[in-house]
Design a protein around this motif. Structure first.
Motif, PDB file in Angstrom:
ATOM      1  N   TYR A   1       0.811  -1.223   0.000  1.00  0.00           N
ATOM      2  CA  TYR A   1       0.000   0.000   0.000  1.00  0.00           C
ATOM      3  C   TYR A   1       0.838   1.263   0.000  1.00  0.00           C
ATOM      4  O   TYR A   1       0.322   2.338  -0.285  1.00  0.00           O
ATOM      5  CB  TYR A   1      -0.978  -0.011   1.184  1.00  0.00           C
ATOM      6  N   VAL A   2       2.110   1.192   0.363  1.00  0.00           N
ATOM      7  CA  VAL A   2       2.967   2.371   0.193  1.00  0.00           C
ATOM      8  C   VAL A   2       3.990   2.147  -0.922  1.00  0.00           C
ATOM      9  O   VAL A   2       4.400   3.096  -1.584  1.00  0.00           O
ATOM     10  CB  VAL A   2       3.694   2.770   1.494  1.00  0.00           C
ATOM     11  N   HIS A   3       4.378   0.888  -1.142  1.00  0.00           N
ATOM     12  CA  HIS A   3       5.432   0.621  -2.124  1.00  0.00           C
ATOM     13  C   HIS A   3       4.964   0.878  -3.551  1.00  0.00           C
ATOM     14  O   HIS A   3       5.622   1.601  -4.313  1.00  0.00           O
ATOM     15  CB  HIS A   3       5.909  -0.828  -1.974  1.00  0.00           C
ATOM     16  N   VAL A   4       3.846   0.307  -3.906  1.00  0.00           N
ATOM     17  CA  VAL A   4       3.378   0.420  -5.289  1.00  0.00           C
ATOM     18  C   VAL A   4       3.034   1.867  -5.669  1.00  0.00           C
ATOM     19  O   VAL A   4       3.450   2.335  -6.731  1.00  0.00           O
ATOM     20  CB  VAL A   4       2.208  -0.555  -5.555  1.00  0.00           C
TER      21      VAL A   4
ATOM     22  N   ALA B   1       4.931   3.691  -8.728  1.00  0.00           N
ATOM     23  CA  ALA B   1       4.154   4.103  -9.898  1.00  0.00           C
ATOM     24  C   ALA B   1       4.277   5.603 -10.123  1.00  0.00           C
ATOM     25  O   ALA B   1       4.488   6.056 -11.256  1.00  0.00           O
ATOM     26  CB  ALA B   1       2.686   3.707  -9.707  1.00  0.00           C
ATOM     27  N   VAL B   2       4.147   6.382  -9.041  1.00  0.00           N
ATOM     28  CA  VAL B   2       4.195   7.838  -9.204  1.00  0.00           C
ATOM     29  C   VAL B   2       5.610   8.278  -9.574  1.00  0.00           C
ATOM     30  O   VAL B   2       5.799   9.198 -10.362  1.00  0.00           O
ATOM     31  CB  VAL B   2       3.686   8.542  -7.934  1.00  0.00           C
ATOM     32  N   ALA B   3       6.635   7.588  -9.042  1.00  0.00           N
ATOM     33  CA  ALA B   3       8.011   7.936  -9.383  1.00  0.00           C
ATOM     34  C   ALA B   3       8.247   7.751 -10.873  1.00  0.00           C
ATOM     35  O   ALA B   3       8.863   8.583 -11.534  1.00  0.00           O
ATOM     36  CB  ALA B   3       8.988   7.077  -8.586  1.00  0.00           C
ATOM     37  N   MET B   4       7.701   6.676 -11.420  1.00  0.00           N
ATOM     38  CA  MET B   4       7.844   6.391 -12.849  1.00  0.00           C
ATOM     39  C   MET B   4       7.091   7.431 -13.668  1.00  0.00           C
ATOM     40  O   MET B   4       7.624   7.995 -14.627  1.00  0.00           O
ATOM     41  CB  MET B   4       7.259   4.999 -13.115  1.00  0.00           C
ATOM     42  N   GLY B   5       5.833   7.684 -13.268  1.00  0.00           N
ATOM     43  CA  GLY B   5       5.025   8.675 -13.976  1.00  0.00           C
ATOM     44  C   GLY B   5       5.655  10.056 -13.908  1.00  0.00           C
ATOM     45  O   GLY B   5       5.593  10.814 -14.873  1.00  0.00           O
TER      46      GLY B   5
END
Lengths: 257, 228, 63
Positions: free
Chosen positions: A60-63, A67-71
């Protein structure tokens, strides 16, 4: 040309400062509610995973962080392209502020991934394709931050970082695909990551909450940093001085003291 | 002065860069020396066991060749930047693409090509099986050209900065990763006796992409560095 | 509520330290980013106030 009015408006720091001021609470409040709510939901109310036990709650914190780091990188590269093509000053500011935020989130996803790996795989670090890709993303972010700091001239820094961000964005698919290929070559699928798609719906709903919350918080942070950047760069302009100093007389009096 | 065609300028730049590289000597000799010394450090660091070295040799050779190529890249535009040649190039009505291509080609001929030619010698020292040596040379030929193209982007971005060297490596090394992966994998496949041509073909595809796109990024980056 | 007691929630069958560390770190990073943004905003405002003061002084002095 009338269609382009919105574009020129977006390019104006003045308009952006006023508009983003109104937007801030609309990002902060739902973002915090969704993210904190999703965390509490995932920590307290969801049953543990059949195989991984309670350690799966780290998802719940990792994904969301990953995802946001990639985006964020793609967002930054888009801002970079806008800056280079249309010379939009605002895009340069956005690009500059996204890099440290993205790097923090990438770091966060690496650390949470490692801590998740310990109870799940019995080791802190695995040279898995995904982890390696995120590590490379981290290095790409740090390269951009280092390049920006090396320039004394702000305009040149923005343009150089824009070129690097675009080169990085072109390379990211190649890098990811090559790392994927490298991993399949060396590692027979002995360690299977728990794919998001196999997750039970009851576990997925809090993840959707923290994921969308993280996106909103990212938007909020970008606005906060960009506004600080606008104040910093436009501090000699009349409109900003008038807006910030006459709106709040207490503020200016306090600063004057 | 009479007007020169694009190909004449291309040849002129190529010849000038090659001549100055041959004259100074250090430009092409230093990366070679670096390559040889670092390859010598590895057996000292991990032990003289021939089997272990043979296992690690493709990776070691590729990583060290990559580092040597990167070290050489730092000086790619430095002298042209210092003496104002770069500014003249940017001001000239010539398209930047062939000019940049000539600079990169000259750089590869004086740094990448010698590395490829010396690699069999170091492969022998590192106990690499002979079956991998031809593929090592070919993969380094294609791969070091790609490295020159990517490195040129980093060199162009950092040429105006006083402390460019270390920064260049931070910028460029992550972008080198695909080349390293495919290059060393091709050598390993050849040693293991499995097909290596598809992997070399992938390197070739990356090379085509680099030829098409990298000079554009280099030209843009040079303009930023000179205008600053 | 899935857990029966606070102890069970903290312990999480042995995984508690991993899980709680990750959540704590996430909130620390997010709070750090927000605090940093506020701090930058404040220093930028201070610079702006002094720039405005300087401008007003310049406008007054020639007359």
């Amino acid at each position: 040309m009338a269609n382009w009015a919105w574009f020129h408006k977006w390019g104006s720091p003045r308009w952006f400062y006023q508009f983003s001021g109104r937007l801030l609470p609309w990002l902060a409040v739902p973002g915090l509610l969704l993210f904190i709510g999703g965390c509490v939901w995932g920590l307290l109310f969801v049953p543990p995973d059949f195989k991984q036990g309670n350690s799966f709650r780290i998802i719940y914190v990792h994904v969301p962080a990953a995802a946001v780091a990639m985006g964020a990188y793609m967002f930054m590269a888009t801002a970079a392209a806008v800056h280079l093509i249309w010379r939009m000053k605002l895009a340069a500011m956005v690009m500059k502020v996204v890099a440290p935020i993205g790097a923090s989130l990438t770091f966060l996803s690496l650390v949470t991934g490692a801590v998740w790996g310990k109870p799940t795989w019995g080791t802190w670090w695995v040279w898995d394709a995904r982890i390696t890709s995120v590590l490379i993303l981290f290095f790409l972010y740090l390269g951009i931050i280092a390049l920006h700091q090396a320039f004394e001239n702000r305009e040149a820094a923005a343009k150089a970082c824009a070129v690097l961000a675009i080169v990085g964005a072109v390379n990211i698919p190649i890098i990811y695909w090559s790392v994927e290929w490298w991993y399949s070559l060396h590692q027979p699928a002995s360690i299977k990551f728990i794919g998001e798609s196999t997750i039970h719906p009851t576990m997925l709903r809090p993840l959707m909450a923290t994921l969308s919350g993280m996106y909103l918080l990212f938007g909020w942070l970008v606005l906060l940093y960009t506004r600080a950047e606008i104040i910093d760069r436009e501090r000699n302009t009349r409109w900003l001085q008038d807006m910030l100093l006459t709106d709040r007389p207490a503020d200016s009096a306090e600063r004057g003291a | 002065m009479k007007r020169m065609g694009v190909s004449a300028v291309f040849v002129a730049i190529l010849r000038r860069d090659l001549r100055s590289a041959l004259r100074s000597g250090s430009e092409w000799a230093n990366p070679l020396l670096f390559f040889a010394i670092v390859c010598t450090l590895f057996p000292l660091g991990i032990g003289p066991d021939a089997r272990q070295l043979a296992l690690l040799a493709p990776g070691i050779l590729w990583v060290v060749a990559l580092l040597a190529s990167m070290m050489a890249t730092d000086s790619l535009f430095r002298s042209d930047y210092d003496d104002g040649t770069l500014e003249q190039m940017l001001l000239s009505p010539m398209p930047m693409y062939p000019l940049v291509l000539a600079k990169i080609l000259a750089h590869w001929l004086t740094s990448g090509l010698p590395l490829c030619l010396m690699s069999p010698l170091l492969a022998v020292i590192l106990q690499m099986p002979m079956s991998g040596v031809p593929v090592l040379v070919v993969s380094l030929l294609i791969g070091s050209a790609i490295l020159s193209f990517i490195g040129a982007i980093g060199a162009a971005l950092t040429v105006g900065l006083r402390k460019g060297g270390l920064l260049l490596s931070l910028i460029v090394l992550p972008l080198y990763i695909p080349v390293l992966i495919f290059g060393s994998a091709a050598v390993k496949s050849a040693i293991d006796g499995v097909v290596y041509l598809p992997t070399l073909a992938l390197l070739g595809a990356l090379f085509m992409l680099a030829v098409a796109l990298a000079p554009l990024a280099v030209a843009g980056a040079l303009r930023i560095s000179v205008d600053q | 509520m899935y857990f029966e007691s606070v102890e069970a929630l903290l312990y999480m069958d042995g995984h508690g330290s991993y899980v709680w560390f990750c959540f704590a770190l996430t909130f620390a990073v997010l709070v750090g980013l927000i605090v940093q943004a506020r701090r930058r905003n404040r220093t930028a405002r201070q610079l702006l106030a002094s720039a405005a003061r300087r401008r007003r002084a310049e406008q007054r002095s020639p007359q």
